[in-house]
Each structure stands twice: as structure tokens, then as C-alpha cells.
Motif scaffolding. Sequence first.
Motif, PDB file in Angstrom:
ATOM      1  N   HIS A 164       0.848  -1.196   0.000  1.00  0.00           N
ATOM      2  CA  HIS A 164       0.000   0.000   0.000  1.00  0.00           C
ATOM      3  C   HIS A 164       0.881   1.243   0.000  1.00  0.00           C
ATOM      4  N   THR A 165       0.309   2.344  -0.465  1.00  0.00           N
ATOM      5  CA  THR A 165       1.041   3.613  -0.404  1.00  0.00           C
ATOM      6  C   THR A 165       0.237   4.615   0.423  1.00  0.00           C
ATOM      7  N   VAL A 166       0.919   5.575   1.010  1.00  0.00           N
ATOM      8  CA  VAL A 166       0.242   6.606   1.792  1.00  0.00           C
ATOM      9  C   VAL A 166       0.961   7.929   1.535  1.00  0.00           C
ATOM     10  N   SER A 167       0.199   9.022   1.515  1.00  0.00           N
ATOM     11  CA  SER A 167       0.809  10.346   1.362  1.00  0.00           C
ATOM     12  C   SER A 167       1.228  10.862   2.730  1.00  0.00           C
ATOM     13  N   VAL A 168       2.392  11.494   2.779  1.00  0.00           N
ATOM     14  CA  VAL A 168       2.914  12.039   4.031  1.00  0.00           C
ATOM     15  C   VAL A 168       3.216  13.519   3.815  1.00  0.00           C
ATOM     16  N   LEU A 169       2.759  14.360   4.740  1.00  0.00           N
ATOM     17  CA  LEU A 169       3.007  15.797   4.640  1.00  0.00           C
ATOM     18  C   LEU A 169       4.199  16.167   5.508  1.00  0.00           C
ATOM     19  N   MET A 170       5.194  16.824   4.902  1.00  0.00           N
ATOM     20  CA  MET A 170       6.382  17.269   5.640  1.00  0.00           C
ATOM     21  C   MET A 170       6.362  18.789   5.744  1.00  0.00           C
ATOM     22  N   HIS A 171       6.766  19.319   6.891  1.00  0.00           N
ATOM     23  CA  HIS A 171       6.776  20.773   7.082  1.00  0.00           C
ATOM     24  C   HIS A 171       8.149  21.244   7.547  1.00  0.00           C
ATOM     25  N   ASP A 172       8.472  22.487   7.208  1.00  0.00           N
ATOM     26  CA  ASP A 172       9.660  23.205   7.709  1.00  0.00           C
ATOM     27  C   ASP A 172      10.954  22.384   7.594  1.00  0.00           C
ATOM     28  N   LYS A 173      11.548  22.000   8.734  1.00  0.00           N
ATOM     29  CA  LYS A 173      12.870  21.361   8.703  1.00  0.00           C
ATOM     30  C   LYS A 173      12.842  19.966   8.093  1.00  0.00           C
ATOM     31  N   LEU A 174      11.696  19.312   8.113  1.00  0.00           N
ATOM     32  CA  LEU A 174      11.604  17.939   7.608  1.00  0.00           C
ATOM     33  C   LEU A 174      11.611  17.882   6.082  1.00  0.00           C
ATOM     34  N   VAL A 175      11.403  19.031   5.438  1.00  0.00           N
ATOM     35  CA  VAL A 175      11.379  19.062   3.964  1.00  0.00           C
ATOM     36  C   VAL A 175      12.740  18.615   3.442  1.00  0.00           C
ATOM     37  N   ASP A 176      12.743  17.746   2.441  1.00  0.00           N
ATOM     38  CA  ASP A 176      13.962  17.202   1.814  1.00  0.00           C
ATOM     39  C   ASP A 176      14.821  16.385   2.786  1.00  0.00           C
ATOM     40  N   ALA A 177      14.208  15.874   3.862  1.00  0.00           N
ATOM     41  CA  ALA A 177      14.969  15.033   4.797  1.00  0.00           C
ATOM     42  C   ALA A 177      15.197  13.642   4.202  1.00  0.00           C
ATOM     43  N   GLY A 178      14.282  13.196   3.361  1.00  0.00           N
ATOM     44  CA  GLY A 178      14.435  11.882   2.733  1.00  0.00           C
ATOM     45  C   GLY A 178      14.373  12.005   1.223  1.00  0.00           C
ATOM     46  N   LYS A 179      15.095  11.122   0.532  1.00  0.00           N
ATOM     47  CA  LYS A 179      15.105  11.131  -0.931  1.00  0.00           C
ATOM     48  C   LYS A 179      14.415   9.870  -1.431  1.00  0.00           C
ATOM     49  N   PRO A 180      13.895   9.870  -2.676  1.00  0.00           N
ATOM     50  CA  PRO A 180      13.289   8.642  -3.205  1.00  0.00           C
ATOM     51  C   PRO A 180      14.283   7.493  -3.168  1.00  0.00           C
ATOM     52  N   GLY A 181      13.837   6.341  -2.657  1.00  0.00           N
ATOM     53  CA  GLY A 181      14.716   5.180  -2.531  1.00  0.00           C
ATOM     54  C   GLY A 181      15.135   4.918  -1.099  1.00  0.00           C
ATOM     55  N   ASP A 182      14.994   5.928  -0.217  1.00  0.00           N
ATOM     56  CA  ASP A 182      15.383   5.753   1.192  1.00  0.00           C
ATOM     57  C   ASP A 182      14.364   4.889   1.924  1.00  0.00           C
ATOM     58  N   ARG A 183      14.854   4.051   2.830  1.00  0.00           N
ATOM     59  CA  ARG A 183      13.950   3.300   3.708  1.00  0.00           C
ATOM     60  C   ARG A 183      13.882   4.048   5.029  1.00  0.00           C
ATOM     61  N   VAL A 184      12.680   4.440   5.413  1.00  0.00           N
ATOM     62  CA  VAL A 184      12.528   5.335   6.565  1.00  0.00           C
ATOM     63  C   VAL A 184      11.465   4.817   7.524  1.00  0.00           C
ATOM     64  N   GLU A 185      11.507   5.357   8.746  1.00  0.00           N
ATOM     65  CA  GLU A 185      10.437   5.121   9.729  1.00  0.00           C
ATOM     66  C   GLU A 185       9.858   6.493  10.048  1.00  0.00           C
ATOM     67  N   ILE A 186       8.558   6.648   9.848  1.00  0.00           N
ATOM     68  CA  ILE A 186       7.930   7.962  10.003  1.00  0.00           C
ATOM     69  C   ILE A 186       6.964   7.928  11.177  1.00  0.00           C
ATOM     70  N   THR A 187       7.077   8.916  12.057  1.00  0.00           N
ATOM     71  CA  THR A 187       6.132   9.078  13.165  1.00  0.00           C
ATOM     72  C   THR A 187       5.304  10.312  12.873  1.00  0.00           C
ATOM     73  N   GLY A 188       3.997  10.185  12.967  1.00  0.00           N
ATOM     74  CA  GLY A 188       3.146  11.334  12.649  1.00  0.00           C
ATOM     75  C   GLY A 188       1.723  11.116  13.080  1.00  0.00           C
ATOM     76  N   ILE A 189       0.879  12.089  12.756  1.00  0.00           N
ATOM     77  CA  ILE A 189      -0.540  12.032  13.140  1.00  0.00           C
ATOM     78  C   ILE A 189      -1.343  11.618  11.909  1.00  0.00           C
ATOM     79  N   TYR A 190      -2.188  10.626  12.107  1.00  0.00           N
ATOM     80  CA  TYR A 190      -3.025  10.113  11.014  1.00  0.00           C
ATOM     81  C   TYR A 190      -4.246  11.006  10.901  1.00  0.00           C
ATOM     82  N   ARG A 191      -4.377  11.701   9.795  1.00  0.00           N
ATOM     83  CA  ARG A 191      -5.479  12.666   9.648  1.00  0.00           C
ATOM     84  C   ARG A 191      -6.316  12.350   8.407  1.00  0.00           C
ATOM     85  N   ALA A 192      -7.479  12.977   8.361  1.00  0.00           N
ATOM     86  CA  ALA A 192      -8.351  12.845   7.180  1.00  0.00           C
ATOM     87  C   ALA A 192      -8.680  14.237   6.666  1.00  0.00           C
TER      88      ALA A 192
END
Length: 527
Positions: free
Chosen positions: A90-118
Motif C-alpha cells: 500500500h502507499t500513503v501520502s505524508v506531509l512534511m513541514h519546515d525542517k523535515l522538507v527534503d529530509a528523505g530522498k526517493p529510494g530511502d527506507r525510513v520510519e515515520i512518526t506522525g498524526i493520522y489525519r483525514a
Amino acid sequence: MVSIKGMIIRCSSVIPELKEAVFRCLVCGFYSEPVMVDRGRVTEPHICQKEQCKASNSMTLVHNRCRFADKQIIKLQETPDEIPEGGTPHTVSVLMHDKLVDAGKPGDRVEITGIYRAMSIRIGPSQRTVKSIFKTYIDCLHIKKTDKSRLHIEDSMDTDNTNASKSSEDGHVTDKIDKLKELSKLPDIYDRLTRSLAPNIWELDDVKRGLLCQLFGGNALRLPSGANFRGDINILLVGDPGTSKSQLLQYMHKLSPRGIYTSGRGSSAVGLTAYVAKDPETGETVLESGALVLSDKGVCCIDEFDKMSDNARSMLHEVMEQQTVSIAKAGIIASLNARTSVLACANPSESRYNPRLSVIDNIHLPPTLLSRFDLIYLILDKADEQTDRRLAKHIVSLHFENPEVVEHQVLDLSTLVAYISYSRKYIHPKLSDEAAEELTRGYVAMRQRGNNPGSRKKVITATARQIESLIRLSEALARMRFSEVVGVRDVTEAFRLLEVAMQQSATDHATGQLDLLYLVIHLFLFH
């Protein structure tokens, strides 16, 4: 609040998002106080605040006085080990703000902590009505790279640690580096590293040495004139079924940085390079990266290489030599970086190797592609009682004994990963004068082999690509010893590795002569 692991497959460009709005009166030109944006809503002042004016509905937004924050939308896909049984990723969209922008590049394996919103979806951009179906996304609070078992070529993300924890961490890192440097001084480090690579696969020592060279890699050379010479080593494994080619491939995939594993029949040409898709947010056409672009600075493992379509295989020509992917589709003209090592494995054309036929008749691959591989290994399954007995004992022992206890003097996986990543990051060996002389002498000797005084046809035994391969292999072998200088013994070993690979795959069975022409050029003449 949720925490998920996955691989980034797409990053949008940086979008400016309004944080503080400033309005100006069209009647008197009075600027209002900054208005904070509350949950995406901007409350526009109805009346001008100036005492003399008090005009209603006359305020307009002044863009240049507003304050904006960076925002980026990334797409995250489940990693293969997280997918449930019988499910698709499955895929999910993730919103990054301020300092987190460009923290990861396509191909990186990451663990993301965030708030699940609708969020609600509008029927049209001009209409106020919304659909009854909501779209979900994750509002990212923290991102962490999770390549624990893989090599770290890029720096891991900086975290705001306190000074005390930083100093203890530095001490720990220094101890680790000292241990690695002690290991590199051992006289048998080359054999020890070979034994540590896929210890459960029996023997195939020369193949493992070649794969080890691929993990260490050579130095990429960029001349002032703009010419590039790649540092990545490409390897092709051809052999009978059941000779543990795919096992080696899977092991390399687990070990390699940003590695991607694909199968020949299941890969299309655009899936390997890049494809054009419509961005659901903005509606414009964007480029989505394929497997080779996602494994930039890593190893791309391609199984069942002989079963790939010709269209997909022709895409590899540019990637394997120029290390770029050029695209001209749907008004997008771009050249993407694909600085990746290619590790491919294939079966002979009749499933098993036929010793009565020449190498060319066994390996049905175009010569233009074969010449781009630095090492081509032929892994044959020959029946021999002694060998078979030892192999059977080894496989049986894996099932009833602990393999770690059986193997002595083998580096564990984490040490091997640390050793390779430290070497790739900090060791950049240069050729010594003796090594350069030895390379030239050895290359000329290889070329001379084809000019037998008695034979009528002149045979090409090496091309200019071979000497580049030898330089890359020599640099990789020097890196294994943490040496800043490529010595004569590295060059001698590089020649031996190339010799072993070519002796199997480029020998004319009729004459017993080493003939790269068989492998590269005669395909055009005889077929």
C-alpha cells in the motif's frame, strides 16, 4: 499518532504554505495586522480598520508581506517484509513541514512518526460542496532512516542530541573505527572477508571475491574536461540451475545500500528507468522514478536476466556505462542519475550449459551488453564424487548444526557492513607508479595473446573497457586493506580475478584460446 516503516517512492517539489496573511485596503491603502491561518482557513477582515476609512469588503491579500512555510508531499510504500500474507504493497501520502522538507530522498527506507489525519475532497475547485468520502494522510512529526542491516553511504539524519550523549556517542564510534582499522591490518583480511560473504553458500570463492569487489567499488573519476569514468563494478553470473545464483543475489540485495531486487520477466522498460504519471494534487505530469533510479548509489540486482524483453534490456546500455537515464516523454526532457552497480544473473539459452557449443551459443545476450560487464562468471554444475560429497555434507550440516559455530574466523553481518561502509566513505586509493606500470604491461600482454604467429585470424583478447575494469578492481582490492595506495599485489589479484572469469566465459572450446571476440564481436559475424 502512528509510526510506520516504508520506502519513499516519490517526493514533490517544495510548496510554500501560508502561515500569516496581511491584507491591504483597496480604498485607502491601509495595511491590516497579520492574520494567523487557523487549520487552513484565513479569516479576511470585513471592514478596514482605519478610523477615517471603515470601507467594507475592500481588503485584498498582499502576497509579498505574508509569511510562508515550506511544505512537501511524499509518497511512502510498504517495505516487502511489512506486507501482510497475500497482500500487495500500500502507499500513503505524508506531509512534511519546515525542517523535515527534503529530509528523505526517493529510494530511502525510513520510519515515520506522525498524526493520522483525514481531509475532505472537493467535487471541483470552484465548488464549495465536498464529497462524503475522505482522503487520509499522515502529518509527519519525525523521520528516521532505518537501514540498520544495510550500508550507510550518506550520513544518517542529524538529530538534536544533547552534548553529553554526543560525546559518549563519539567515544563509541572511535572505538568502533579503531577495531575496524585493527581488522584491516590482519594479513588474511581478504580471505576472511571472502568467507564472511554469504557463509551459508558453499565455496564459489572467486565469485564471492568478485562480489566483494563490487560492494567496495572503485573511485569514480571526473576530469576537468567534463569526462566521467564510473567507479561501479557490474557483474554477470551465468550458470546451470541450482548453483545458488539467486541466493547470492538475495544476499547482496540485503547487504547493499539502497539495493533493489527485480526479476527479468516481471520488469518493464519504464519500470526500470522512469515513467510519466499525473500528479493527483496539482494535475500536472511528473516523472516517477523506476528501479535503477531508486537504487542510485546502490546495487540493482536483476534476476532471470536472459528472460527480459529486448526493450527493457536496451535501457541498460546507457545506465551501465554513462550511469544516467535520459527521458524525453510528454514534454519532460530530463537526464536522471543512476549511479548504480548492476548485478545480473542468467541461465544459459537451453537452461543448462552445453559444453559442445561455443560460449556465444550458450549465452544469448547482445555483445554490446556483455562488454559492459566487468566480470562474467560461468558457474557450472559438474558431477564429481568428491565435490558432491563435500557439498552434500555442508548442506546437511546447515540443518542439524549451528552454522555460526561451524565457521571459524568469520565477521558477523554488522561488522562486515560497518567495514564496507567506512571503507567506501573514507578510503579513496590512488594508483602508484609501479601499479600503473604493471597495469600497462599486463594489458599489452593480454592483447598480444591474440596474435599467435601460426594462426590466420587475429583475435581480440581485450578491449579498452577491460583496462578500466582492472583499475576499478585494483582500487576495490586496495580499499579492502584500508590502503590509500594501489599496490602491485592489488593489480596482480585484479588480473587473476579477470582471468578466472574470462577463462570460464571467453575460451573457445575448439582451440582452447582465450577469445573475447567470441564474446563481443563475432556474434555479429557468425549470426
